[in-house]
Scaffold this motif. Structure first.
Motif, PDB file in Angstrom:
ATOM      1  N   GLU A  98       1.116  -1.296  -0.211  1.00 30.93           N
ATOM      2  CA  GLU A  98      -0.073   0.384  -0.088  1.00 30.93           C
ATOM      3  C   GLU A  98       0.754   0.879  -0.190  1.00 30.93           C
ATOM      4  O   GLU A  98       1.710   1.276   1.097  1.00 30.93           O
ATOM      5  CB  GLU A  98      -1.185   0.470   1.469  1.00 30.93           C
ATOM      6  N   TRP A  99       0.962   2.422  -0.753  1.00 25.10           N
ATOM      7  CA  TRP A  99       1.419   3.450  -1.016  1.00 25.10           C
ATOM      8  C   TRP A  99       0.547   4.737  -0.835  1.00 25.10           C
ATOM      9  O   TRP A  99      -0.878   4.635  -1.169  1.00 25.10           O
ATOM     10  CB  TRP A  99       2.317   3.743  -2.970  1.00 25.10           C
ATOM     11  N   GLY A 149       4.625   6.794   1.979  1.00 22.97           N
ATOM     12  CA  GLY A 149       5.495   5.522   0.560  1.00 22.97           C
ATOM     13  C   GLY A 149       5.298   3.890   0.394  1.00 22.97           C
ATOM     14  O   GLY A 149       3.932   4.052   0.769  1.00 22.97           O
ATOM     15  N   PHE A 150       5.485   3.119   0.730  1.00 20.36           N
ATOM     16  CA  PHE A 150       4.889   1.971   0.539  1.00 20.36           C
ATOM     17  C   PHE A 150       4.828   1.350   2.075  1.00 20.36           C
ATOM     18  O   PHE A 150       6.350   1.225   2.184  1.00 20.36           O
ATOM     19  CB  PHE A 150       6.083   1.108  -0.452  1.00 20.36           C
ATOM     20  N   SER A 158      -3.275  -1.513  11.577  1.00 21.59           N
ATOM     21  CA  SER A 158      -2.331  -0.781  11.358  1.00 21.59           C
ATOM     22  C   SER A 158      -2.303   1.162  10.168  1.00 21.59           C
ATOM     23  O   SER A 158      -2.699   0.427   9.567  1.00 21.59           O
ATOM     24  CB  SER A 158      -0.834  -0.417  11.444  1.00 21.59           C
ATOM     25  N   VAL A 159      -2.968   2.142  11.016  1.00 22.11           N
ATOM     26  CA  VAL A 159      -2.800   3.113  10.802  1.00 22.11           C
ATOM     27  C   VAL A 159      -1.925   4.152  10.328  1.00 22.11           C
ATOM     28  O   VAL A 159      -1.392   4.966  10.085  1.00 22.11           O
ATOM     29  CB  VAL A 159      -4.638   3.839  10.319  1.00 22.11           C
ATOM     30  N   VAL A 160      -0.604   4.057  11.505  1.00 17.28           N
ATOM     31  CA  VAL A 160       0.538   4.075  11.732  1.00 17.28           C
ATOM     32  C   VAL A 160       1.840   3.710  11.490  1.00 17.28           C
ATOM     33  O   VAL A 160       2.616   4.007  11.216  1.00 17.28           O
ATOM     34  CB  VAL A 160       0.437   5.262  13.002  1.00 17.28           C
ATOM     35  N   LYS A 161       1.811   2.680  10.558  1.00 14.75           N
ATOM     36  CA  LYS A 161       2.993   1.740  10.317  1.00 14.75           C
ATOM     37  C   LYS A 161       3.931   2.547   9.714  1.00 14.75           C
ATOM     38  O   LYS A 161       3.369   3.320   8.349  1.00 14.75           O
ATOM     39  CB  LYS A 161       2.540   0.358   9.778  1.00 14.75           C
TER      40      LYS A 161
END
Length: 559
Positions: free
Chosen positions: A67-68, A73-74, A84-87
């Motif tokens: 996911e980018w 970034g990726f 997770s939304v903050v990884k």
């Protein structure tokens, strides 16, 4: 099958109340993937929630996920960090390089054997006037169907700045009733301990709250629900009920709808404050239960809506507000004048977005008020056909919409409207609101006196009778204005309100039926031949002999 109980408003089928946005999206997305779609465009008002669901779908089907986005970034996700939304990502925020990554994946024999989702969140601004990305889209559309490597573009609910037949589109809708109920209960249960006398929200109350919350993003629904609970606690309430939460959610919905520019959340009216229109009132009352499972099994098709035509000021908008109250659902006004945009194709897209938002908010009453003014350019050729295309989008939606949306279109001058707007199938009936009869004028006068703290029974009966006859040819809006002016005059003169004050206000006013005799006559003549009277027509001994009616009679005698 469970439905919303009668008496709470519009009965909605269990299909609608059990709608699940996640399941619908999962079915549509996996169908496209299984069919070999190479590029899929996901349009949504909730890009983060959509991205979370895409990850779950991919991992459940045995794919890996890359996911980018322009911040991280990726990022690669597994079952352990799927939510997770903050990884942290790899920092590759070069949009062009990121979008070329699937091509590198296919070129590498090692990578090509892995099943991979490439998900791009917010890439669309970088596609504008970018020939390299446009070429990659064409290339991906040609080669990706042969590989287990779909590219998914997650954007707000807007078109991509390119048009290519290989891009398949899917819409991730706001949460449905059942999903909203889950969110509601997740907030109510932990809060019960804070209210000694409890939280009184039964099953019927949950339905009412979800009615109001329909169309909101999940995060917005949860935020405004939580705010209503916190506000009740800070006000020192020992208990909280359905109405407390509804007020909070309604505030949030008003703010969200207002952001659309085209839609406006209108306050509902009270049918008791509508004088006359008995035919229309009975027609609406008979159709309250027509959206339920029982009605569908009986063979009843859900009502689509009505067209209201007639003299300006005769109460068309007021009855629309009251219909939404009668059905127990919100009223949303569609402003045709705000649809139009100078950019090519923008007006049509704004209309489609607005109508999609209306569907997400269902059950709802949609009011397209004074549509003759908003679509006045049709047929004139001065707008390069934009008005016709916007109308075409609206007509197609009216024909195809399967959601519980009751549409009310009002118009004063119908002669300039295309006949396809008025035909059966798009609407269930055409009602006319003509100049009021004696009884209707009496009711209107009574209502507006009562709304201002006066009882019509307190005035001399003969004086009232004389006044009502004097009001022949006046529309309800003019009667209301006369009452308001009379109260101002009485207050200024430090007197009690009398019928004489209203008589004086009436004499100072030129009614529309006199100022625009020819136009009003034409409207009444059209309505007589093409519409059903909204008011009862059985009180022949009290029928109006209005100025417009007398003009028509003189015309016939002269002929």
């Amino acid at each position: 099958m469970q439905t919303i109980s009668k008496g709470t408003g519009m009965d909605i089928s269990s299909d609608e109340t059990s709608r699940n946005s996640v399941k619908e999206f999962q079915e549509e997305l996996t169908t496209l993937i299984d069919a070999g779609a190479g590029i899929i465009h996901v349009r949504t008002h909730e890009p983060i929630r959509a991205s979370l669901e895409i990850r779950k779908i991919a991992l459940a089907d045995g794919f890996t996920v890359r996911e980018w986005d322009v911040v991280n970034g990726f990022r690669d996700f597994t079952e352990d960090d799927i939510g997770s939304v903050v990884k942290r990502g790899d920092g590759n925020i070069d949009a062009m390089a990121a979008f070329a990554t699937p091509l590198d994946h296919i070129r590498d024999p090692g990578h090509a054997r892995t099943r991979q989702y490439y998900v791009y969140v917010g890439l669309h601004p970088f596609m504008e006037n970018n020939p390299q990305m446009h070429y990659l889209v064409s290339l991906y559309g040609h080669i990706l169907p042969a590989w287990d490597c779909p590219v998914i573009l997650v954007t707000p609910d807007i078109p991509l700045p390119l048009d290519h037949e290989s891009i398949m589109s899917v819409y991730f809708r706001p949460p449905g009733f059942e999903e909203l109920k889950v969110s509601l209960n997740s907030l109510i249960e932990p809060s019960r301990k804070d209210f000694p006398d409890g939280i009184d929200v039964e099953a019927d109350g949950e339905n009412k709250i979800c009615y109001v919350g329909a169309g909101l993003k999940q995060s917005d629904f949860e935020m405004y629900t939580a705010l209503s609970i916190i506000k009740a606690g800070r006000e020192g309430k020992t208990a909280i009920d359905t109405e407390d939460i509804i007020k909070g959610v309604a505030i949030g919905k008003t703010e969200i709808v207002r952001q659309s520019e085209i839609l406006e959340l209108y306050p509902s009216g009270d049918m008791q404050n509508v004088g006359g229109m008995e035919n229309l009132k009975k027609w609406v009352a008979r159709r309250r239960g027509c959206y339920s499972d029982e009605a569908r099994e009986f063979g009843v098709e859900p009502p689509k809506g009505i067209v209201l035509v007639g003299v300006p000021g005769s109460g068309k908008s007021l009855i629309a507000k009251s219909i939404s109250s009668e059905l127990g659902v919100p009223l949303v006004r569609l402003d045709f004048g705000r649809v139009f945009n100078s950019l090519v194709g923008a007006s049509e897209n704004r209309m489609r977005q607005a109508l999609r938002q209306v569907e997400d908010m269902a059950p709802v009453v949609l009011l397209a008020d004074e549509v003759d003014k908003g679509l006045g350019g049709i047929g004139g050729g001065g707008d390069s056909g934009v008005s016709s295309r916007v109308l075409g989008s609206f007509l197609t939606w009216l024909q195809d919409c399967k959601k519980p949306v009751f549409t009310i279109v009002t118009a004063n001058n119908v002669t300039g409207l295309p006949p396809e707007l008025m035909r059966r199938g798009r609407f269930d009936a055409i009602f006319s609101t003509s100049l009021p009869t004696y009884k209707e004028r009496y009711d209107v006068l009574r209502i507006h006196l009562a709304l201002r703290g006066r009882d019509i029974e307190d005035f001399d009966k003969d004086d009232v009778d004389t006044l009502v006859k004097r009001l022949d040819g006046y529309v309800p809006a003019e009667i209301e204005s006369a009452v308001k002016d009379a109260i101002v005059d009485a207050f200024a003169g430090e007197e009690d309100l009398t019928i004489a004050h209203i008589e004086s206000a009436v004499k100072a006013m030129v009614p529309l039926s006199k100022a625009f005799e020819q136009q009003i006559t034409a409207m009444n003549e059209w309505a007589k031949n093409n519409a059903t009277p909204a008011g009862a027509t059985d009180d022949t001994h009290l029928q109006s002999t209005s100025t417009a009616t007398r003009v028509m009679r003189r015309t016939r005698r002269g002929a």
